[in-house]
Structure formats: C-alpha cells, structure tokens
Write a protein that holds these residues in place. Structure first.
Motif, PDB file in Angstrom:
ATOM      1  N   GLY A 173       0.778  -1.203   0.078  1.00 22.00           N
ATOM      2  CA  GLY A 173      -0.138  -0.062  -0.010  1.00 22.00           C
ATOM      3  C   GLY A 173       0.867   1.155  -0.040  1.00 22.00           C
ATOM      4  O   GLY A 173       0.397   2.493  -0.547  1.00 22.00           O
ATOM      5  N   MET A 174       2.073   1.241   0.570  1.00 20.88           N
ATOM      6  CA  MET A 174       2.861   2.583   0.638  1.00 20.88           C
ATOM      7  C   MET A 174       3.361   2.795  -0.887  1.00 20.88           C
ATOM      8  O   MET A 174       3.589   4.061  -0.971  1.00 20.88           O
ATOM      9  CB  MET A 174       3.883   2.332   1.552  1.00 20.88           C
ATOM     10  N   HIS A 175       3.571   2.139  -1.682  1.00 19.89           N
ATOM     11  CA  HIS A 175       4.028   2.209  -2.870  1.00 19.89           C
ATOM     12  C   HIS A 175       2.941   3.182  -3.673  1.00 19.89           C
ATOM     13  O   HIS A 175       3.621   3.827  -4.757  1.00 19.89           O
ATOM     14  CB  HIS A 175       4.327   0.878  -3.691  1.00 19.89           C
ATOM     15  N   ARG A 176       1.787   3.257  -3.209  1.00 20.90           N
ATOM     16  CA  ARG A 176       0.805   3.899  -3.981  1.00 20.90           C
ATOM     17  C   ARG A 176       1.158   5.463  -3.632  1.00 20.90           C
ATOM     18  O   ARG A 176       0.611   6.276  -4.393  1.00 20.90           O
ATOM     19  CB  ARG A 176      -0.642   3.805  -3.307  1.00 20.90           C
ATOM     20  N   VAL A 177       1.831   5.709  -2.583  1.00 21.07           N
ATOM     21  CA  VAL A 177       2.175   6.957  -2.290  1.00 21.07           C
ATOM     22  C   VAL A 177       3.189   7.587  -3.044  1.00 21.07           C
ATOM     23  O   VAL A 177       3.401   8.575  -3.611  1.00 21.07           O
ATOM     24  CB  VAL A 177       2.305   7.326  -0.729  1.00 21.07           C
ATOM     25  N   LEU A 192      -2.892   0.758   4.326  1.00 21.14           N
ATOM     26  CA  LEU A 192      -1.490   0.305   4.366  1.00 21.14           C
ATOM     27  C   LEU A 192      -1.718  -1.049   5.091  1.00 21.14           C
ATOM     28  O   LEU A 192      -2.242  -0.988   6.163  1.00 21.14           O
ATOM     29  CB  LEU A 192      -0.563   1.267   4.901  1.00 21.14           C
ATOM     30  N   VAL A 193      -1.458  -2.097   4.658  1.00 18.99           N
ATOM     31  CA  VAL A 193      -1.527  -3.467   5.261  1.00 18.99           C
ATOM     32  C   VAL A 193      -0.325  -3.889   5.705  1.00 18.99           C
ATOM     33  O   VAL A 193       0.907  -4.043   4.752  1.00 18.99           O
ATOM     34  CB  VAL A 193      -2.284  -4.581   4.304  1.00 18.99           C
ATOM     35  N   ILE A 194      -0.112  -4.298   6.821  1.00 19.52           N
ATOM     36  CA  ILE A 194       1.476  -4.815   7.371  1.00 19.52           C
ATOM     37  C   ILE A 194       1.154  -6.314   8.015  1.00 19.52           C
ATOM     38  O   ILE A 194       0.248  -6.611   8.943  1.00 19.52           O
ATOM     39  CB  ILE A 194       2.196  -4.012   8.290  1.00 19.52           C
ATOM     40  N   LEU A 222       3.355 -11.458   2.039  1.00 16.08           N
ATOM     41  CA  LEU A 222       2.914 -10.464   0.955  1.00 16.08           C
ATOM     42  C   LEU A 222       1.455 -10.951   0.268  1.00 16.08           C
ATOM     43  O   LEU A 222       0.664 -10.054   0.217  1.00 16.08           O
ATOM     44  CB  LEU A 222       3.846 -10.318  -0.039  1.00 16.08           C
ATOM     45  N   GLU A 223       1.375 -12.215   0.004  1.00 12.24           N
ATOM     46  CA  GLU A 223      -0.043 -12.740  -0.428  1.00 12.24           C
ATOM     47  C   GLU A 223      -1.040 -12.358   0.608  1.00 12.24           C
ATOM     48  O   GLU A 223      -2.265 -11.936   0.109  1.00 12.24           O
ATOM     49  CB  GLU A 223       0.108 -14.023  -0.578  1.00 12.24           C
ATOM     50  N   GLU A 224      -0.964 -12.468   2.029  1.00 14.90           N
ATOM     51  CA  GLU A 224      -1.734 -12.170   2.915  1.00 14.90           C
ATOM     52  C   GLU A 224      -1.931 -10.759   2.795  1.00 14.90           C
ATOM     53  O   GLU A 224      -3.320 -10.259   2.943  1.00 14.90           O
ATOM     54  CB  GLU A 224      -1.419 -12.757   4.254  1.00 14.90           C
ATOM     55  N   CYS A 225      -1.115  -9.743   2.631  1.00 14.99           N
ATOM     56  CA  CYS A 225      -1.466  -8.383   2.815  1.00 14.99           C
ATOM     57  C   CYS A 225      -2.128  -7.985   1.595  1.00 14.99           C
ATOM     58  O   CYS A 225      -3.266  -7.366   1.417  1.00 14.99           O
ATOM     59  CB  CYS A 225      -0.139  -7.651   2.728  1.00 14.99           C
ATOM     60  N   ILE A 226      -2.020  -8.492   0.044  1.00 11.78           N
ATOM     61  CA  ILE A 226      -2.564  -8.360  -0.999  1.00 11.78           C
ATOM     62  C   ILE A 226      -4.159  -8.756  -0.866  1.00 11.78           C
ATOM     63  O   ILE A 226      -5.112  -8.253  -1.437  1.00 11.78           O
ATOM     64  CB  ILE A 226      -2.031  -8.971  -2.214  1.00 11.78           C
ATOM     65  N   ALA A 227      -4.228  -9.870  -0.314  1.00 16.79           N
ATOM     66  CA  ALA A 227      -5.479 -10.511  -0.055  1.00 16.79           C
ATOM     67  C   ALA A 227      -6.350  -9.632   0.870  1.00 16.79           C
ATOM     68  O   ALA A 227      -7.700  -9.801   0.592  1.00 16.79           O
ATOM     69  CB  ALA A 227      -5.690 -11.874   0.706  1.00 16.79           C
TER      70      ALA A 227
END
Length: 283
Positions: A173-177, A192-194, A222-227
C-alpha cells in the motif's frame, strides 16, 4: 489492527563498546509522532497484524519487502508496539552530511561502507549481538512488480553469525504514495496493510536453503497483505496491483528486464561522465 502510537524514549545499552553506556532515543519518538499525524491527516487506514512476533528484547534481523521510497516508515512501524526501535544500515556518506549526519546518528542507525562488504557485515552483526533489531531489505532495490523478487543472502548470514532470529515482514500500500516510475500521490484515503511473520532461526548449514525459506515466508506474508487489501482499492488494471492479481504492474520477469536496462543506462552515464571529466583534465 493497530495504530502506531507514540512511545517514550527507550534507554539501550551498546554492548559492543569497551564499557557499557546508556543512550537515549529522543528523535525516534518525534518521528513516530509525525508519522502518526501524517497517517491521521491523510485518512490512511492501517491494517496491522503480527506485532506480537516482535521480541521484547534481544537482537533480531527484520527482513522487509521493498516496494516504495517510504519503506523506512513501514519498516520502523512493527517494533514500536513493543517499544523497540529498528536500526537501519545506510551508506557512511549519509552520516557525513551536515544535516543528515546528525539526524541519522540520533536514530542510532548503522553507518556502513558499501565498498567494504566485510566491514558493513560486521557492523550489523555487532549491533545484533548488542541486542538491536537491525532492519534490512533483502531484495536490495525496489520491486517494480510489487512482488518479492530474488533476495540476497545477507540477512541470513547476519542472523547466523550473530545467533539471532529473522523476523519476516511484508507490507502493501505504501507504494501508492511514492515508488519508482510513478508520480507522488498524497491524496487521502489509502490503506496500508502490514503483516509480521513468526521469527525463525536459520540453521546456517545451507545458506541458499535458508535464504529460499526466508523468501517463501516473505512471499506468503505479502500474499496475505494483498488478499486483505480492500477490493475497492485494487481495481482491475490498477498500476499498483501486481499483474498476477489482475493489475498492470510489470511481471517479475518484465521488472527484471527493466532493472537490467536501468542498471546499464546508469553505468553508461557514469562512464560518460568520467570520460568527460578526464578529457577536461587533459584539456
């Protein structure tokens, strides 16, 4: 889910020094408060799980994925819940800067000489043995695909040498910034998901196998974060969503090609600059 709160300064002991001496973290809490305010004012939602996996004391390597220019904020986030501050490795030139130097030293980050890999490695190991959490980005550079690319073995080797666990961390999520190849976006309402994984102690008998295990754990997180990322914030074709999840980000293979092209272009520019400088010196 947790919100990054302000922690009081923590007194630590540097056991690598000839005599033990206490040091006070003053700047870190200020930056934490500033980040907390930024998240609040920006309407950012923080979905954070796994903070209990951060040890309350003792050294550990925190291995985090790298997908934005602001990852240092995310990487410092997990330890705060346990009142731990993460020390990051940075090139020594940063510490020589008249403004950046004092700031970096106030964070007790680690100055390393990139030209001397053995010395840089030992700096990190000494900090780990002194009981610090040392933050590293095993991918070394930003992942354009926003997935975990090939990782370096340094995190594993540090943990083995210091006899400490590795804590895998992933975020999304931070990459969107702000990230490579895209304009900065400070608009409100992002998420932002961590996720912080369970610590594991590499066996050390097979560094390649241990590194592969670290990559697997980081990829799973990371897959958990995206899900867990809100569906309305990852629409089909969005540039910030990995191609394997319906977005338009480069695939791992395409990202690798882009990285190679960038590296070649950078080397060519450096060579041209050196040649021009040499020609000017002769003239």
């Amino acid at each position: 889910m947790a919100v990054w709160g302000l922690s009081p300064p923590r007194r630590t002991v540097d056991r690598t020094a000839p005599e033990e001496h206490a040091r006070m973290d003053i700047t870190y809490p200020i930056i934490i408060a500033a980040a907390k305010s930024w998240f609040r004012l920006g309407g950012m939602t923080i979905d954070f799980e796994g903070w209990e996996n951060i040890p309350s004391e003792g050294g550990a390597v925190m291995a985090t994925n790298h997908n934005s220019y602001l990852d240092f904020i995310v990487s410092g986030y997990p330890g705060v819940k346990k009142k731990r501050y993460t020390r990051f490795m940075a090139k020594k030139e940063v510490f020589d800067h008249k403004v950046g130097g004092p700031l970096m030293r106030s964070f007790h980050h680690l100055a390393v000489d990139r030209a001397n890999g053995a010395e840089a490695f030992q700096v990190a190991v000494d900090a780990l043995k002194a009981g610090e959490i040392v933050g590293v980005y095993p991918e070394a550079t930003i992942s354009r695909s926003f997935l975990i690319k090939d990782i370096k073995s340094g995190a594993v080797r540090m943990a083995v040498e210091a006899g400490v666990p590795i804590i895998p961390v992933a975020h999304f999520g931070m990459h969107r910034v702000q990230t490579k190849g895209h304009a900065r976006d400070l608009s409100r309402g992002k998420t932002l998901v961590i996720r912080v994984g369970e610590p594991f102690v590499p066996e050390g008998t097979d560094v390649a196998a241990d590194t592969a295990e670290l990559k697997r754990r980081m990829s799973d997180l990371l897959e958990e974060c995206i899900a867990a990322y809100p569906a309305d914030q990852k629409p089909a074709g969005a540039w910030w969503v990995p191609a394997s999840h319906g977005g338009s980000a480069p695939s791992l293979e395409e990202a690798e090609r882009l990285d190679a092209e960038e590296k070649k272009s950078r080397a060519e520019r450096k060579a041209a600059k050196a040649a021009a400088k040499a020609a000017a010196a002769k003239g």
